[in-house]
Design a protein around this motif. Structure first.
Motif, short mmCIF file in Angstrom:
data_model
loop_
_atom_site.label_atom_id
_atom_site.label_comp_id
_atom_site.label_asym_id
_atom_site.label_seq_id
_atom_site.Cartn_x
_atom_site.Cartn_y
_atom_site.Cartn_z
N ARG A 47 0.84 -1.20 0.00
CA ARG A 47 0.00 0.00 0.00
C ARG A 47 0.88 1.26 0.00
O ARG A 47 0.68 2.16 -0.79
CB ARG A 47 -0.92 0.00 1.22
CG ARG A 47 -2.12 0.91 1.05
CD ARG A 47 -3.08 0.83 2.25
NE ARG A 47 -3.27 -0.52 2.76
CZ ARG A 47 -2.98 -0.89 4.01
NH1 ARG A 47 -2.50 -0.03 4.88
NH2 ARG A 47 -3.19 -2.13 4.40
N ALA A 92 2.58 1.92 -3.34
CA ALA A 92 1.70 2.39 -4.41
C ALA A 92 1.26 3.83 -4.16
O ALA A 92 1.05 4.59 -5.10
CB ALA A 92 0.48 1.48 -4.52
N THR A 93 1.09 4.22 -2.90
CA THR A 93 0.60 5.56 -2.60
C THR A 93 1.72 6.60 -2.68
O THR A 93 1.53 7.68 -3.22
CB THR A 93 0.02 5.62 -1.16
OG1 THR A 93 -0.51 4.35 -0.83
CG2 THR A 93 -1.06 6.65 -1.05
N ARG A 94 2.86 6.25 -2.10
CA ARG A 94 3.99 7.19 -2.12
C ARG A 94 5.21 6.44 -2.62
O ARG A 94 6.02 5.98 -1.83
CB ARG A 94 4.25 7.71 -0.70
CG ARG A 94 3.12 8.52 -0.10
CD ARG A 94 3.31 8.76 1.38
NE ARG A 94 3.26 7.50 2.14
CZ ARG A 94 2.12 6.92 2.54
NH1 ARG A 94 0.97 7.46 2.26
NH2 ARG A 94 2.15 5.79 3.20
N PRO A 95 5.35 6.30 -3.95
CA PRO A 95 6.43 5.45 -4.48
C PRO A 95 7.81 5.88 -3.99
O PRO A 95 8.19 7.04 -4.16
CB PRO A 95 6.32 5.66 -5.99
CG PRO A 95 4.93 6.14 -6.22
CD PRO A 95 4.56 6.93 -5.00
N THR A 115 6.49 -1.87 -11.01
CA THR A 115 7.57 -0.89 -10.84
C THR A 115 8.94 -1.53 -10.98
O THR A 115 9.11 -2.73 -10.70
CB THR A 115 7.49 -0.20 -9.46
OG1 THR A 115 8.67 0.60 -9.30
CG2 THR A 115 7.43 -1.20 -8.33
N VAL A 142 0.97 1.56 -14.56
CA VAL A 142 0.95 2.34 -13.32
C VAL A 142 -0.47 2.25 -12.76
O VAL A 142 -1.43 2.60 -13.45
CB VAL A 142 1.33 3.81 -13.58
CG1 VAL A 142 1.37 4.60 -12.28
CG2 VAL A 142 2.68 3.90 -14.29
N GLN A 155 -2.23 5.07 -7.80
CA GLN A 155 -0.93 5.74 -7.71
C GLN A 155 -0.89 7.00 -8.58
O GLN A 155 -0.39 8.05 -8.16
CB GLN A 155 0.17 4.79 -8.14
CG GLN A 155 1.55 5.36 -7.88
CD GLN A 155 2.64 4.61 -8.62
OE1 GLN A 155 2.52 3.41 -8.87
NE2 GLN A 155 3.68 5.30 -8.98
N ASP A 195 -0.38 10.66 -7.12
CA ASP A 195 0.76 11.42 -7.64
C ASP A 195 0.34 12.79 -8.17
O ASP A 195 0.98 13.79 -7.91
CB ASP A 195 1.35 10.67 -8.84
CG ASP A 195 2.63 9.96 -8.50
OD1 ASP A 195 2.85 9.75 -7.29
OD2 ASP A 195 3.38 9.63 -9.43
N PRO A 242 -3.12 12.32 -2.28
CA PRO A 242 -3.57 11.05 -1.70
C PRO A 242 -5.08 10.97 -1.47
O PRO A 242 -5.65 9.88 -1.50
CB PRO A 242 -2.84 11.00 -0.35
CG PRO A 242 -1.77 12.02 -0.41
CD PRO A 242 -2.11 12.99 -1.49
N GLU A 252 -7.33 9.16 -4.44
CA GLU A 252 -7.00 7.82 -4.94
C GLU A 252 -8.14 7.06 -5.60
O GLU A 252 -7.92 6.15 -6.38
CB GLU A 252 -6.49 6.96 -3.79
CG GLU A 252 -5.01 7.02 -3.64
CD GLU A 252 -4.59 6.33 -2.36
OE1 GLU A 252 -5.13 5.27 -2.05
OE2 GLU A 252 -3.71 6.88 -1.68
#
Ligand code: CA
Length: 226
Positions: A39, A42-45, A71, A172, A176, A180, A184, A187
């Motif tokens: 998680r 994916a949210t904050r690569p 990724t 992607v 995400q 991005d 957030p 989402e």
């Protein structure tokens, strides 16, 4: 400042790693299980992931497999398992490097630096030009052409284009992209993506109704095919 994601269930080690890496000016996010890791990534690569193989909810090898679905960020395995076959499993799943516990902080730091250096050398985002048979982009100058004519993209469209063209051929996830580009809290707003990709295809694709470069993976995300 490179962002690191640490996945380690032993609280003392997780804490020690966090403190040490922050002291070396890395930005650190640390989680204690596999689901939180997927998680968070994916949210904050992050720029690099350090993952323990023995996790409470799933095997670290499956975390690596999950990340590799979308990724190519560098992954370093940290593990007490030192049998050859276990290393091979982790590397086959897509890990870039393997550090056996117990390890010295200096060794881990050297491996992190090396993995980040390699990632940068192969990072297509360093190449600011994208060319396909229907359009061309200069990401540095923020200029776009469809055939011979220049087209204007909005800042949001540029942001989406950059997020996808950075990793050609890699899907992607929608969540995400939304996190991005919009933040957030957005989402789940997949309708934004439908609207913006329709716009982008009209501006850039030779045949917007059957796109060849900005591809939708239904229910999952988007992919750029050069
Ligand atoms: Ca463990």
């Amino acid at each position: 400042m490179p962002r690191l994601l640490i996945v380690e269930d032993e609280p003392a080690l997780r804490h020690a790693l966090t403190i040490n890496l922050r002291a070396r000016h890395y930005e650190v996010e640390a989680v204690g299980d596999g689901k939180s890791a997927l998680r968070a990534a994916a949210t904050r690569p992050p720029d690099l992931v350090i993952v323990d193989l023995g996790l409470p909810d799933m095997d670290g090898v499956d975390v690596i497999g999950g990340l590799r679905g979308w990724t190519n960020m560098p992954i370093i395995v940290l593990s007490a398992r030192d049998r050859q076959s276990q290393k091979v499993d982790a590397l086959d799943a897509g890990a870039d490097d393997y550090v056996t516990k117990p390890f010295g902080m200096d060794e881990l730091l050297a491996r992190i630096r090396a993995a980040l250096r390699r990632a940068e050398l192969t990072d297509p985002s360093l190449e600011p030009f994208v060319r396909t048979d229907s359009f061309a982009l200069d990401l540095a100058a923020k200029r776009a052409w469809k055939g011979e004519s220049e087209v204007k993209l909005t800042p949001t469209e540029w942001h989406l284009v950059e997020a996808l063209t950075r990793r050609p051929g890699v899907m992607v996830p929608s969540a995400q992209l939304l996190a991005d580009v919009w933040g957030p809290r957005y989402e789940k707003e997949t309708s934004y993506l439908r609207v913006y990709f329709a716009q982008l295809r009209r501006k850039l694709e030779a045949d917007p109704s059957s796109p060849r470069h900005f591809i939708t993976e239904p229910g999952m995300g988007y992919r750029f095919e050069p």
